[in-house]
Design a protein around this motif. Sequence first.
Motif, mmCIF file in Angstrom:
data_model
loop_
_atom_site.group_PDB
_atom_site.id
_atom_site.type_symbol
_atom_site.label_atom_id
_atom_site.label_comp_id
_atom_site.label_asym_id
_atom_site.label_seq_id
_atom_site.Cartn_x
_atom_site.Cartn_y
_atom_site.Cartn_z
ATOM 1 N N ARG A 59 0.809 -1.222 0.000
ATOM 2 C CA ARG A 59 0.000 0.000 0.000
ATOM 3 C C ARG A 59 0.838 1.267 0.000
ATOM 4 N N GLU A 60 2.023 1.223 0.575
ATOM 5 C CA GLU A 60 2.894 2.401 0.592
ATOM 6 C C GLU A 60 3.723 2.512 -0.674
ATOM 7 N N SER A 61 3.670 1.471 -1.505
ATOM 8 C CA SER A 61 4.478 1.453 -2.729
ATOM 9 C C SER A 61 3.720 2.102 -3.878
ATOM 10 N N THR A 62 4.448 2.645 -4.817
ATOM 11 C CA THR A 62 3.838 3.196 -6.032
ATOM 12 C C THR A 62 4.196 2.348 -7.244
ATOM 13 N N GLY A 63 4.839 1.207 -7.012
ATOM 14 C CA GLY A 63 5.280 0.338 -8.095
ATOM 15 C C GLY A 63 4.152 -0.530 -8.636
ATOM 16 N N PRO A 64 4.444 -1.392 -9.610
ATOM 17 C CA PRO A 64 3.421 -2.215 -10.259
ATOM 18 C C PRO A 64 2.802 -3.274 -9.355
ATOM 19 N N ALA A 65 3.420 -3.556 -8.202
ATOM 20 C CA ALA A 65 2.815 -4.517 -7.267
ATOM 21 C C ALA A 65 1.647 -3.898 -6.504
ATOM 22 N N HIS A 66 1.461 -2.597 -6.644
ATOM 23 C CA HIS A 66 0.367 -1.891 -5.970
ATOM 24 C C HIS A 66 -0.921 -2.075 -6.782
ATOM 25 N N HIS A 67 -1.572 -3.213 -6.603
ATOM 26 C CA HIS A 67 -2.854 -3.479 -7.243
ATOM 27 C C HIS A 67 -3.618 -4.501 -6.411
ATOM 28 N N ALA A 68 -4.919 -4.621 -6.676
ATOM 29 C CA ALA A 68 -5.798 -5.426 -5.831
ATOM 30 C C ALA A 68 -5.554 -6.919 -6.027
ATOM 31 N N SER A 69 -5.489 -7.629 -4.905
ATOM 32 C CA SER A 69 -5.280 -9.077 -4.916
ATOM 33 C C SER A 69 -6.004 -9.680 -3.721
ATOM 34 N N ALA A 70 -6.828 -10.717 -3.958
ATOM 35 C CA ALA A 70 -7.617 -11.334 -2.885
ATOM 36 C C ALA A 70 -6.834 -12.482 -2.254
ATOM 37 N N CYS A 71 -5.775 -12.132 -1.518
ATOM 38 C CA CYS A 71 -4.930 -13.144 -0.878
ATOM 39 C C CYS A 71 -4.412 -12.596 0.452
ATOM 40 N N HIS A 72 -4.485 -13.418 1.506
ATOM 41 C CA HIS A 72 -3.976 -13.000 2.817
ATOM 42 C C HIS A 72 -2.451 -12.918 2.832
ATOM 43 N N PHE A 73 -1.795 -13.694 1.969
ATOM 44 C CA PHE A 73 -0.333 -13.771 1.978
ATOM 45 C C PHE A 73 0.218 -13.441 0.585
ATOM 46 N N ALA A 74 -0.316 -12.377 0.000
ATOM 47 C CA ALA A 74 0.100 -11.974 -1.340
ATOM 48 C C ALA A 74 1.556 -11.522 -1.339
ATOM 49 N N GLU A 75 2.275 -11.942 -2.366
ATOM 50 C CA GLU A 75 3.643 -11.479 -2.559
ATOM 51 C C GLU A 75 3.985 -11.561 -4.044
ATOM 52 N N GLU A 76 4.848 -10.670 -4.463
ATOM 53 C CA GLU A 76 5.219 -10.610 -5.867
ATOM 54 C C GLU A 76 6.119 -11.790 -6.227
ATOM 55 N N ARG A 77 5.878 -12.356 -7.398
ATOM 56 C CA ARG A 77 6.692 -13.483 -7.868
ATOM 57 C C ARG A 77 6.819 -13.399 -9.380
ATOM 58 N N HIS A 78 8.052 -13.369 -9.875
ATOM 59 C CA HIS A 78 8.296 -13.281 -11.312
ATOM 60 C C HIS A 78 8.325 -14.698 -11.875
ATOM 61 N N VAL A 79 7.242 -15.067 -12.546
ATOM 62 C CA VAL A 79 7.073 -16.438 -13.033
ATOM 63 C C VAL A 79 7.746 -16.626 -14.387
ATOM 64 N N VAL A 80 7.521 -15.664 -15.298
ATOM 65 C CA VAL A 80 8.100 -15.719 -16.642
ATOM 66 C C VAL A 80 9.013 -14.528 -16.824
ATOM 67 N N PRO A 81 10.219 -14.718 -17.374
ATOM 68 C CA PRO A 81 11.125 -13.577 -17.584
ATOM 69 C C PRO A 81 10.456 -12.487 -18.407
ATOM 70 N N SER A 82 10.676 -11.239 -18.016
ATOM 71 C CA SER A 82 10.072 -10.102 -18.733
ATOM 72 C C SER A 82 10.594 -10.036 -20.143
ATOM 73 N N GLU A 83 9.728 -9.563 -21.059
ATOM 74 C CA GLU A 83 10.138 -9.424 -22.458
ATOM 75 C C GLU A 83 11.117 -8.276 -22.605
#
Length: 344
Positions: free
Chosen positions: A320-344
Amino acid sequence: MAPGEPLLEVRDLVKHFPLTRGVLFRKQIGAVKAVDGVSIDLRKGETLGVVGESGCGKSTLARLLVGLERPTSGRIHYRGEDITALSGRALTSVRRNIQMVFQDPYTSLNPRMTVGDIVGEPYEIHPEAAPKADRRRRVQELLEVVGLNPEFVNRYPHQFSGGQRQRIGIARGLALRPEIIVADEPVSALDVSVQAQVVNLLEQLQDEFDLSYVFIAHDLSVVRHISDRIAVMYLGRIAETGTDEQIYDHPTHPYTQALLSAVPVPDPEARAHRDRILLSGDVPSPADPPSGCPFRTRCWKARQRCAEVVPPLDVPPEFRESTGPAHHASACHFAEERHVVPSE
């Protein structure tokens, strides 16, 4: 509609189909929770992509948005007006502005009607949209707009390929000049090369007719290509929502991460660095969903809290204090960012 207000606003939308038993005396013994508390917004000129596995409630949501199904509860506001409370002529008037393109181009067209009759049928329901003497010309113009020969008005659906039939369905959806088109998996029954043609056509028509789309699909690559924002559905609920960059490059919900890890990657080098996630168990029945978080029975992060409390669709506290792309709605109690596929 006030400036900045969503064109279409959905709040806590629920659709439960009753399960009954008995012949003479039918008794309800349960319900299939096809849509179970969905909230989304669609702004003017925007494309909202809705993605998820088969059976997650995407098509039921589409039918609710265009009024083909009545919600069990919840509200759908179009230009600030609650359309779930409308009926008769008032509902018919709203339906003129919210049209649908169906999934199957083979069964969505009446085989006994000519293309001219199919595309012109909306004018029979809404005669004020076009004078009777002018309808044939309007139909021919629509066929030309979607890339078909205007002289095909007297042909029947069986004389066209799958891609051409879907173009006919799109022309029918455009006949009344709607503001919103709900496209329910419009390319899933088509070949890959034809899919690209239809998606490009939809993008072209969006600019030409100033359309807003709710684009429903299970193919994540197609959804990313056409969508401005994306909502990921699981078992009748929205699991995560955000822009295409937020969802594809910075997912925070475990289900979204698992979906992305299953997307085919054409680049062998990128495929070798993909973080593959294999889910255990089967998708629960919508007639008997798990308590708490609907994804918890297949989630590697599940804790006791997940079984007891339904996670709200909101920005996770740690972002919530971040302005980065991880700042978006997610319905998870233990949400965390994870890079699954390498960025283009």
